[in-house]
Motif scaffolding. Sequence first.
Motif, PDB file in Angstrom:
ATOM      1  N   GLN A 106       1.068   4.163  -2.812  1.00 37.81           N
ATOM      2  CA  GLN A 106       0.994   5.533  -2.619  1.00 37.81           C
ATOM      3  C   GLN A 106       1.979   6.307  -3.033  1.00 37.81           C
ATOM      4  O   GLN A 106       1.918   7.580  -3.633  1.00 37.81           O
ATOM      5  CB  GLN A 106       0.635   5.826  -0.946  1.00 37.81           C
ATOM      6  CG  GLN A 106      -0.545   5.370  -0.629  1.00 37.81           C
ATOM      7  CD  GLN A 106      -0.683   5.642   0.855  1.00 37.81           C
ATOM      8  OE1 GLN A 106       0.220   5.517   1.758  1.00 37.81           O
ATOM      9  NE2 GLN A 106      -2.056   5.896   1.338  1.00 37.81           N
ATOM     10  N   GLN A 148       1.943   7.109  -6.749  1.00 33.20           N
ATOM     11  CA  GLN A 148       1.160   8.027  -7.093  1.00 33.20           C
ATOM     12  C   GLN A 148       1.797   9.380  -6.991  1.00 33.20           C
ATOM     13  O   GLN A 148       1.384  10.294  -7.845  1.00 33.20           O
ATOM     14  CB  GLN A 148      -0.386   7.870  -6.255  1.00 33.20           C
ATOM     15  CG  GLN A 148      -1.097   6.662  -6.577  1.00 33.20           C
ATOM     16  CD  GLN A 148      -2.317   6.487  -5.751  1.00 33.20           C
ATOM     17  OE1 GLN A 148      -2.340   7.353  -4.623  1.00 33.20           O
ATOM     18  NE2 GLN A 148      -3.129   5.825  -5.948  1.00 33.20           N
ATOM     19  N   ARG A 149       2.634   9.570  -6.547  1.00 28.88           N
ATOM     20  CA  ARG A 149       3.348  10.639  -6.278  1.00 28.88           C
ATOM     21  C   ARG A 149       4.649  11.006  -7.420  1.00 28.88           C
ATOM     22  O   ARG A 149       5.279  11.958  -7.370  1.00 28.88           O
ATOM     23  CB  ARG A 149       3.702  10.994  -4.746  1.00 28.88           C
ATOM     24  CG  ARG A 149       2.592  11.149  -3.974  1.00 28.88           C
ATOM     25  CD  ARG A 149       2.941  11.379  -2.555  1.00 28.88           C
ATOM     26  NE  ARG A 149       1.862  11.804  -1.817  1.00 28.88           N
ATOM     27  CZ  ARG A 149       0.659  10.983  -1.263  1.00 28.88           C
ATOM     28  NH1 ARG A 149       0.478   9.892  -1.996  1.00 28.88           N
ATOM     29  NH2 ARG A 149      -0.150  11.566  -0.545  1.00 28.88           N
ATOM     30  N   ARG A 205       0.724  -1.289  -0.033  1.00 25.44           N
ATOM     31  CA  ARG A 205      -0.094  -0.080   0.172  1.00 25.44           C
ATOM     32  C   ARG A 205       0.838   1.564   0.077  1.00 25.44           C
ATOM     33  O   ARG A 205       0.658   1.998  -0.687  1.00 25.44           O
ATOM     34  CB  ARG A 205      -1.063  -0.020   1.031  1.00 25.44           C
ATOM     35  CG  ARG A 205      -1.781   1.475   1.354  1.00 25.44           C
ATOM     36  CD  ARG A 205      -2.762   1.440   2.632  1.00 25.44           C
ATOM     37  NE  ARG A 205      -1.872   1.152   3.708  1.00 25.44           N
ATOM     38  CZ  ARG A 205      -1.435   2.371   4.462  1.00 25.44           C
ATOM     39  NH1 ARG A 205      -1.687   3.298   3.764  1.00 25.44           N
ATOM     40  NH2 ARG A 205      -0.831   2.167   5.423  1.00 25.44           N
TER      41      ARG A 205
END
Length: 163
Positions: free
Chosen positions: A45, A48-49, A41
């Motif tokens: 995340q 995504q950045r 997870r």
Amino acid sequence: VERRVGTRERREAAQAEVEVISRERARAQLQREVTGLELERAQAQLEQRVIRSPLDGIVVARHLFDGEFLGTENSVVSLAQVDPLHVEAFLPVTAHPMLSPGMTLTVTPEAPLSGTFSAQVDVIDQVFDAASGTFGIRLTLPNPGNEIPAGHRCEVEVPLPGQ
């Protein structure tokens, strides 16, 4: 107990200890699985950045800086792709019948650059500029290692009929 080597209490204590250790092992395995899922997870995340460029190039302008909001319509930087280079030239309409897509032409950059390079014709305009009596072509010039700077003036040699 049957061979009279140990007592029943020691056997029951050993069995209880085995059961406790088995449960601790199962709990540790479950915790390991949970930690692995948490890692996945966190990596998702982080992904995504991360901003990835769709091409290899050189940053020519920076539009956003650290901490600024990136909306769906914004861009962070402007990139220039320099391998391959696209050479755009305007030729007199008399040269139009001499050209065909895929043919190779010689490109010579102006000073201070030197040398000649082979470039392949990609696009030949089908609409002439009547005011200037010219039409445009676009050539693709391989530029491995980004040796040739982009945006420099050059000359394109078009072979005459019979050459």
